[in-house]
Write a protein that holds these residues in place. Structure first.
Motif, PDB file in Angstrom:
ATOM      1  N   LEU A 272       0.752  -1.112  -0.009  1.00  0.00           N
ATOM      2  CA  LEU A 272      -0.036   0.002  -0.047  1.00  0.00           C
ATOM      3  C   LEU A 272       0.736   1.409  -0.154  1.00  0.00           C
ATOM      4  O   LEU A 272       0.398   2.259  -0.687  1.00  0.00           O
ATOM      5  CB  LEU A 272      -0.922  -0.043   1.025  1.00  0.00           C
ATOM      6  CG  LEU A 272      -1.946  -1.234   1.453  1.00  0.00           C
ATOM      7  CD1 LEU A 272      -2.740  -0.752   2.572  1.00  0.00           C
ATOM      8  CD2 LEU A 272      -2.883  -1.072  -0.012  1.00  0.00           C
ATOM      9  N   GLU A 273       2.026   1.162   0.783  1.00  0.00           N
ATOM     10  CA  GLU A 273       3.075   2.438   0.682  1.00  0.00           C
ATOM     11  C   GLU A 273       3.341   2.561  -0.875  1.00  0.00           C
ATOM     12  O   GLU A 273       3.725   3.694  -1.226  1.00  0.00           O
ATOM     13  CB  GLU A 273       4.145   1.854   1.364  1.00  0.00           C
ATOM     14  CG  GLU A 273       3.902   2.201   3.125  1.00  0.00           C
ATOM     15  CD  GLU A 273       4.028   3.627   3.419  1.00  0.00           C
ATOM     16  OE1 GLU A 273       3.813   4.528   2.640  1.00  0.00           O
ATOM     17  OE2 GLU A 273       3.873   3.687   4.811  1.00  0.00           O
ATOM     18  N   SER A 274       3.454   1.536  -1.543  1.00  0.00           N
ATOM     19  CA  SER A 274       3.743   2.054  -2.943  1.00  0.00           C
ATOM     20  C   SER A 274       2.840   2.669  -3.658  1.00  0.00           C
ATOM     21  O   SER A 274       3.109   3.223  -4.821  1.00  0.00           O
ATOM     22  CB  SER A 274       4.275   0.502  -3.604  1.00  0.00           C
ATOM     23  OG  SER A 274       3.167  -0.151  -4.050  1.00  0.00           O
ATOM     24  N   ALA A 275       1.533   2.499  -3.143  1.00  0.00           N
ATOM     25  CA  ALA A 275       0.499   3.324  -3.954  1.00  0.00           C
ATOM     26  C   ALA A 275       0.261   4.577  -3.559  1.00  0.00           C
ATOM     27  O   ALA A 275      -0.599   5.443  -4.022  1.00  0.00           O
ATOM     28  CB  ALA A 275      -0.875   2.416  -4.045  1.00  0.00           C
ATOM     29  N   ARG A 276       0.914   5.180  -2.618  1.00  0.00           N
ATOM     30  CA  ARG A 276       0.636   6.452  -1.860  1.00  0.00           C
ATOM     31  C   ARG A 276       0.832   7.566  -2.941  1.00  0.00           C
ATOM     32  O   ARG A 276       0.391   8.602  -2.819  1.00  0.00           O
ATOM     33  CB  ARG A 276       1.663   6.589  -0.638  1.00  0.00           C
ATOM     34  CG  ARG A 276       1.265   5.976   0.708  1.00  0.00           C
ATOM     35  CD  ARG A 276       2.080   6.004   1.699  1.00  0.00           C
ATOM     36  NE  ARG A 276       2.492   7.398   2.139  1.00  0.00           N
ATOM     37  CZ  ARG A 276       1.804   8.291   3.059  1.00  0.00           C
ATOM     38  NH1 ARG A 276       1.005   7.400   3.818  1.00  0.00           N
ATOM     39  NH2 ARG A 276       2.086   9.486   3.404  1.00  0.00           N
ATOM     40  N   ASP A 277       1.909   7.171  -3.855  1.00  0.00           N
ATOM     41  CA  ASP A 277       2.250   8.525  -4.817  1.00  0.00           C
ATOM     42  C   ASP A 277       1.301   8.270  -5.885  1.00  0.00           C
ATOM     43  O   ASP A 277       1.916   9.077  -6.865  1.00  0.00           O
ATOM     44  CB  ASP A 277       3.689   8.520  -4.871  1.00  0.00           C
ATOM     45  CG  ASP A 277       4.495   8.532  -3.818  1.00  0.00           C
ATOM     46  OD1 ASP A 277       4.065   9.531  -2.912  1.00  0.00           O
ATOM     47  OD2 ASP A 277       5.637   7.965  -3.469  1.00  0.00           O
ATOM     48  N   ALA A 278       0.473   7.460  -5.670  1.00  0.00           N
ATOM     49  CA  ALA A 278      -0.084   7.479  -7.297  1.00  0.00           C
ATOM     50  C   ALA A 278      -1.017   8.197  -7.529  1.00  0.00           C
ATOM     51  O   ALA A 278      -1.643   9.192  -6.560  1.00  0.00           O
ATOM     52  CB  ALA A 278      -0.822   6.317  -7.186  1.00  0.00           C
ATOM     53  N   GLU A 279      -1.280   8.754  -8.620  1.00  0.00           N
ATOM     54  CA  GLU A 279      -2.290   9.947  -9.151  1.00  0.00           C
ATOM     55  C   GLU A 279      -3.512   9.544  -9.252  1.00  0.00           C
ATOM     56  O   GLU A 279      -3.842   9.063 -10.571  1.00  0.00           O
ATOM     57  CB  GLU A 279      -1.654  10.959 -10.301  1.00  0.00           C
ATOM     58  CG  GLU A 279      -0.419  11.630  -9.766  1.00  0.00           C
ATOM     59  CD  GLU A 279      -0.039  12.503 -11.062  1.00  0.00           C
ATOM     60  OE1 GLU A 279      -0.651  12.472 -12.217  1.00  0.00           O
ATOM     61  OE2 GLU A 279       0.982  13.114 -11.078  1.00  0.00           O
ATOM     62  N   GLY A 280      -4.467   9.388  -8.184  1.00  0.00           N
ATOM     63  CA  GLY A 280      -5.678   8.594  -8.554  1.00  0.00           C
ATOM     64  C   GLY A 280      -5.627   7.359  -8.288  1.00  0.00           C
ATOM     65  O   GLY A 280      -4.868   6.729  -7.475  1.00  0.00           O
ATOM     66  N   VAL A 281      -6.673   6.309  -8.779  1.00  0.00           N
ATOM     67  CA  VAL A 281      -6.722   5.126  -8.716  1.00  0.00           C
ATOM     68  C   VAL A 281      -5.559   4.122  -9.271  1.00  0.00           C
ATOM     69  O   VAL A 281      -5.034   4.454 -10.380  1.00  0.00           O
ATOM     70  CB  VAL A 281      -8.074   4.462  -8.992  1.00  0.00           C
ATOM     71  CG1 VAL A 281      -8.253   2.810  -8.548  1.00  0.00           C
ATOM     72  CG2 VAL A 281      -9.085   5.226  -8.249  1.00  0.00           C
TER      73      VAL A 281
END
Length: 343
Positions: A272-281
């Protein structure tokens, strides 16, 4: 692979296979495809196209039957290039707003309600990753423990009490623990841990702390103990939903593996930490991540942020790879935005 590499005929058949699989979970045969609107081909021609699609790695036959299902590569290609994302209904938006709303509520309660809501709407499991509390620290105290250790007690403004055990330098006089506690309490007052840490480290580096060498070591040891313990909390809800559509023993085994993976919270938190910097979904499908390579699961997540546009956590849904992406993607996206507004 780019979706543009498929000709119109291959694209139409591929779309039919994937959409039918997502809807029913069953392999799709040429006869079923030939009955679909817009497919004006013989069963033999469809089988030839299916053979080409299988050769490119987009579909495969799970059994000896003629039916095909998409591979994880095929699902990725479909999600990225062909998926038509739906819109939430006004009722669904209102439901999310009401369930998450409430001024003055504890952040943990808001996130737990949002997770429960997502698991119910998606009929999957939901999860929320939240940072450790950022409540200002009220008081810090060192309690001596024989022979050369001390218990560091930290009390936050919200009433939370945490403690850690540290090792003390040799020859430390008892008064040094009192001095270290007073110093930290003074610097922490009205500040979060991160804010106070920056002030303290700067003072120690510039020798402005007015502490002797041994007391400074106690302060540094206390800071180091808490700095390494910033693991976020993880809320998982709705595991039982994953059992609703079990169709065979192999499905049950896959769900059992997913339950095991959900218990591996350290690995899940890292994902989940790897998804923190995602722009949106952001969408993880099957073996695209090591954690879900055994269970063949998909994860749809979105970061949520505070009013200053600072990302503080991640919320999402996890289920089998044939989850309803078109419905769940906007659901996760909207819930993340609602949480952000509330925070």
């Amino acid at each position: 692979m780019q979706i543009g590499r498929l000709n119109d005929r291959s694209r139409a058949i591929f779309r039919t296979i994937v959409e039918s699989y997502l809807d029913t979970g069953d392999p799709v045969g040429s006869r079923t495809i030939s009955r679909q609107p817009g497919i004006d081909l013989s069963a033999a021609s469809i089988r030839n196209v299916m053979a080409d699609l299988e050769e490119t790695g987009l579909i495969y036959s799970p059994h000896t039957s003629a039916g095909r299902v998409p591979t994880e590569l095929g699902l990725r290609l479909f999600v990225d290039g062909l998926l038509e994302i739906g819109n939430l209904t006004d009722e669904e938006r209102a439901n999310i707003d009401v369930q998450c709303a409430g001024q003055g509520r504890r952040r943990e309660d808001v996130l737990a309600d949002a997770s429960n809501l997502l698991s119910g709407l998606s009929h999957c499991a939901s999860l929320v990753m939240a940072p450790k509390t950022e409540s200002p620290v009220r008081h810090v105290e060192f309690v001596p423990l024989p022979p050369d250790r001390a218990l560091v007690v930290v009390v936050s403004d919200d009433g939370a009490v945490e403690n850690r055990v540290i090792t003390l330098p040799k020859g430390l006089p008892p008064i040094a623990l009192v001095q270290a506690g007073n110093y930290l309490s003074n610097r922490f007052k009205g500040r979060t841990f991160e804010e106070a840490r920056q002030v303290i480290e700067r003072e120690l580096a510039q020798q402005q702390a007015e502490l002797d060498a041994l007391t400074s070591k106690v302060v540094e040891e206390g800071l180091a103990t808490w700095t390494g313990d910033g693991n976020p909390s993880l809320i998982v809800r709705g595991r039982g939903n994953l059992l609703e559509n079990v169709r065979a023993l192999e499905d049950l085994e896959r769900i059992r593996k997913l339950f095991d993976e959900l218990e591996t919270k350290q690995e899940l938190t890292r994902l989940l930490e790897s998804a923190r910097d995602a722009e949106g979904v952001k969408i993880f499908i099957g073996s695209e991540n090591n954690l879900f390579s055994l269970s063949g699961s998909s994860l749809v997540v979105s970061p949520y942020m505070k009013g200053d546009n600072k990302i503080v956590g991640v919320i999402g849904v996890i289920g089998p790879t044939r989850i309803n992406y078109a419905r769940i993607i906007p659901m996760v996206d909207y819930t993340a935005k609602v949480i952000g507004r509330l925070l």
